[in-house]
Design a protein around this motif. Structure first.
Motif, PDB file in Angstrom:
ATOM      1  N   PRO A   1      24.917   0.164 -33.678  1.00 26.78           N
ATOM      2  CA  PRO A   1      24.491   0.310 -32.280  1.00 26.78           C
ATOM      3  C   PRO A   1      25.469  -0.308 -31.288  1.00 26.78           C
ATOM      4  N   GLY A   2      25.994  -1.500 -31.620  1.00 25.51           N
ATOM      5  CA  GLY A   2      26.948  -2.143 -30.716  1.00 25.51           C
ATOM      6  C   GLY A   2      28.225  -1.343 -30.577  1.00 25.51           C
ATOM      7  N   THR A   3      28.725  -0.818 -31.701  1.00 26.95           N
ATOM      8  CA  THR A   3      29.940   0.000 -31.670  1.00 26.95           C
ATOM      9  C   THR A   3      29.709   1.273 -30.876  1.00 26.95           C
ATOM     10  N   LEU A   4      28.563   1.895 -31.074  1.00 29.37           N
ATOM     11  CA  LEU A   4      28.236   3.116 -30.344  1.00 29.37           C
ATOM     12  C   LEU A   4      28.202   2.851 -28.847  1.00 29.37           C
ATOM     13  N   ALA A   5      27.587   1.736 -28.434  1.00 28.57           N
ATOM     14  CA  ALA A   5      27.488   1.414 -27.007  1.00 28.57           C
ATOM     15  C   ALA A   5      28.866   1.184 -26.403  1.00 28.57           C
ATOM     16  N   VAL A   6      29.728   0.453 -27.109  1.00 25.15           N
ATOM     17  CA  VAL A   6      31.078   0.182 -26.607  1.00 25.15           C
ATOM     18  C   VAL A   6      31.881   1.475 -26.501  1.00 25.15           C
ATOM     19  N   ASN A   7      31.805   2.307 -27.533  1.00 27.75           N
ATOM     20  CA  ASN A   7      32.555   3.566 -27.511  1.00 27.75           C
ATOM     21  C   ASN A   7      32.058   4.505 -26.413  1.00 27.75           C
ATOM     22  N   ARG A   8      30.764   4.491 -26.173  1.00 33.29           N
ATOM     23  CA  ARG A   8      30.227   5.300 -25.063  1.00 33.29           C
ATOM     24  C   ARG A   8      30.798   4.832 -23.729  1.00 33.29           C
ATOM     25  N   SER A   9      30.944   3.529 -23.592  1.00 29.80           N
ATOM     26  CA  SER A   9      31.487   2.985 -22.357  1.00 29.80           C
ATOM     27  C   SER A   9      32.931   3.434 -22.144  1.00 29.80           C
ATOM     28  N   TYR A  10      33.749   3.399 -23.197  1.00 27.44           N
ATOM     29  CA  TYR A  10      35.139   3.848 -23.070  1.00 27.44           C
ATOM     30  C   TYR A  10      35.200   5.350 -22.804  1.00 27.44           C
ATOM     31  N   LEU A  11      34.310   6.106 -23.437  1.00 25.06           N
ATOM     32  CA  LEU A  11      34.269   7.548 -23.191  1.00 25.06           C
ATOM     33  C   LEU A  11      33.946   7.829 -21.731  1.00 25.06           C
ATOM     34  N   LYS A  12      32.943   7.153 -21.217  1.00 26.64           N
ATOM     35  CA  LYS A  12      32.492   7.398 -19.846  1.00 26.64           C
ATOM     36  C   LYS A  12      33.518   6.955 -18.811  1.00 26.64           C
TER      37      LYS A  12
END
Length: 302
Positions: free
Chosen positions: A40-51
């Protein structure tokens, strides 16, 4: 490679749709699939970089048309934030690699290959004892405005945990005076708490599963909300160059200054390799020789 109507045909290889879907649609599909794999933490961080770093540049581009030169231009446009650029590049690479698997690009055509990352010198920042006092005062001054974020930052100072571990903390993981993290970066681990940390947690309201919830209580506090609050706190403390992760460095440094050994500090931080711990410990000039309980007395709110 030859063109055949709407497809690109490579001899001996599956055909690839010309252009393929637009980038934003493929990115959404990739994140839906990888959401089952990433923590979950990795997913949240990667979503932030994507956005924030990737989508603004590639939003409507057909995936099959994105060339290496375009990726190089995108990467150069992020020169002012080299750390974010370096961390965004692997996210973009994953999306491009999946495009090959789905048949939207020829095999081996990932345009992120061989793009050189920015060189970054070692950036280790450790708070002195006086700076911890200044930060504690700033936290007190902003506690009414940002009660949940301030409590979370205090826990980072008191435990050396990563912000993602603390943001995703559930009440069921706090028992018997310890934190039993179910999804730490290096796997499940136990976090030993000082009396100050326990008192802080015991004062927090329990209105849902999350210790540090978002305003509607149904999900954990977002990284965006935490960082927005943190920027205000550190400005008030006049610690403009301090990152949230530097609190983890500082915890290790203060523990070392109080006489703790590297193996013990490694256990406190959840490191499996002592070499990792050595990157965090630091003999600062005039190192503070105070125990964790003393630091806790400064950080906790009166």
């Amino acid at each position: 490679m030859v063109s055949n109507g709407t497809q690109l045909v490579v001899e001996g290889q599956p055909s690839v749709e010309a252009g393929g879907p637009v980038f934003r649609d493929l990115a959404r599909e990739v994140f839906e699939r990888h959401g089952r794999i990433w923590k979950p933490g990795t997913l949240a961080v990667n979503r932030s970089y994507l956005k924030n770093q990737i989508l603004p540049f590639f939003h409507d581009r057909p995936v099959g048309d994105i060339a290496r030169e375009e990726v190089v231009r995108w990467f150069a446009s992020l020169h002012a934030t080299p750390a974010a650029a370096n961390r965004s590049l692997p996210v973009l690479s994953v999306i491009m690699r999946e495009a090959e698997k789905y048949g939207y690009r020829p095999p081996g055509s990932n345009p992120c290959r061989a793009v050189r990352r920015y060189r970054q010198g070692g950036r280790e920042r450790f708070l002195t004892f006086d700076e911890v006092r200044c930060l504690a005062a700033a936290l007190d001054a902003t506690a009414v405005r940002f009660p949940v974020a301030v409590a979370l930052v205090r826990m980072l100072l008191l435990t050396g945990c990563r912000q993602g571990e603390m943001r995703s903390l559930r009440w069921r993981e706090y028992r018997e005076g310890h934190l039993y993290l179910e999804d730490g970066k290096s796997g499940p681990r136990t976090v030993w708490l000082s009396s100050s940390a326990r008192e802080l947690l015991d004062r927090l309201p329990r209105k849902g599963p999350w210790v540090f919830p978002a305003p509607k209580w149904s999900e954990p506090m977002s990284s965006e909300m935490l960082y927005r609050s943190w920027r205000i706190v550190r400005s008030k403390a006049e610690l403009y160059d301090v990152r949230l992760h530097d609190l983890r460095h500082s915890y290790a440094s203060l523990a070392l200054g109080s006489g703790e050994t590297v193996p013990v500090i490694g256990r406190l931080l959840g490191h499996r390799n002592p070499a990792t711990t050595l990157r965090y410990v630091h003999y600062a000039e005039g190192a503070v020789r105070q125990a964790v309980e003393v630091v806790g007395a400064v950080v906790r709110s009166e």
